[in-house]
Design an enzyme around this catalytic site. Structure first.
Site, mmCIF file in Angstrom:
data_model
loop_
_atom_site.group_PDB
_atom_site.id
_atom_site.type_symbol
_atom_site.label_atom_id
_atom_site.label_comp_id
_atom_site.label_asym_id
_atom_site.label_seq_id
_atom_site.Cartn_x
_atom_site.Cartn_y
_atom_site.Cartn_z
ATOM 1 C CB CYS A 10 79.579 -11.369 11.994
ATOM 2 S SG CYS A 10 78.933 -12.635 10.882
ATOM 3 N NE ARG A 16 76.946 -8.650 12.183
ATOM 4 C CZ ARG A 16 77.128 -8.636 13.503
ATOM 5 N NH1 ARG A 16 77.482 -7.493 14.075
ATOM 6 N NH2 ARG A 16 76.961 -9.705 14.221
ATOM 7 C CG ASP A 128 73.108 -9.116 14.550
ATOM 8 O OD1 ASP A 128 72.661 -9.376 13.415
ATOM 9 O OD2 ASP A 128 73.158 -9.935 15.477
HETATM 10 P P1 4NP Z 1 75.561 -12.154 11.658
HETATM 11 O O1 4NP Z 1 74.007 -12.041 12.031
HETATM 12 O O2 4NP Z 1 76.323 -12.273 12.949
HETATM 13 O O3 4NP Z 1 75.850 -10.882 10.934
HETATM 14 O O4 4NP Z 1 75.691 -13.396 10.773
HETATM 15 C C1 4NP Z 1 73.363 -12.970 12.855
HETATM 16 C C2 4NP Z 1 72.919 -14.148 12.345
HETATM 17 C C3 4NP Z 1 72.238 -15.043 13.149
HETATM 18 C C4 4NP Z 1 72.020 -14.738 14.476
HETATM 19 C C5 4NP Z 1 72.479 -13.546 14.994
HETATM 20 C C6 4NP Z 1 73.161 -12.668 14.189
HETATM 21 N N1 4NP Z 1 71.293 -15.638 15.294
HETATM 22 O O5 4NP Z 1 71.026 -15.310 16.466
HETATM 23 O O6 4NP Z 1 70.931 -16.743 14.830
#
Ligand code: 4NP
Length: 165
Positions: A10, A16, A128
């Site tokens: 992800c 995720r 997300d």
């Molecule tokens: P992930 O969610 O891709 O599911 O781990 C996110 C975690 C952090 C960020 C964006 C999405 N961020 O912008 O820091």
């Protein structure tokens, strides 16, 4: 036979994909095929490198009996050599992974998770949850249960070996 190696990817590797890793590991253990499958996760971004999963993701996963202990790491090119299948959570993840591939053979290892939805066929990704509320985290876990069940079925039927090869 070598283990079939799956990498979930992800953006941040704190919501995720570490949840995907834990859901997949539990299903694989429940089905007694842990000796056949290796699972890991990584992020497109290295922004959260070394961090535990987001607390909200850990809380929602713990309610379903899943402990998330993975430490965030960015995807590296060596992952394309090590893994048989690299599963992105949305189209942006897939585009970024395809950009990293050095060859068509490596690019062919990249698939989008919605390909494995059976009960949520109308969904085109795992959204997300980072900037949203608790329902987003529950949605992640529901979609992962569905997709990872399909992936385990394909491993057991031998059909996953045809994907990404
Ligand atoms: P992930 O969610 O891709 O599911 O781990 C996110 C975690 C952090 C960020 C964006 C999405 N961020 O912008 O820091």
């Amino acid at each position: 036979m070598d283990k079939y190696k799956i990498l979930f990817v992800c953006l941040g590797n704190i919501c995720r994909s570490p949840a995907a890793q834990a859901v997949m590991e539990r299903i694989v253990a429940e089905r007694g095929i842990s000796d056949k499958v290796e699972v890991d996760s990584a992020g497109i971004s290295g922004y959260h490198r070394g961090d535990l999963p987001d607390k909200r993701m850990r809380v929602h996963a713990a309610r379903r009996g899943l402990q998330l202990t993975h430490l965030s790491r960015p995807v590296s090119h060596s992952d394309f050599e090590r893994f048989d299948l690299i599963i992105g959570m949305d189209d942006a993840n897939v585009d970024d992974l395809c950009d990293m591939a050095f060859s068509l053979e490596e690019e062919a290892k990249v698939v989008q998770i919605s390909r494995f939805f059976r009960n949520y066929k109308g969904q085109d990704c795992i959204p997300d949850p980072y900037y949203g509320g608790s329902e987003g985290f529950e949605n992640v876990l529901d979609l992962l249960d569905d997709a990872c069940g399909t992936i385990a079925d394909l491993i057991q039927s031998g059909e996953l070996y045809d994907l990404g090869k």
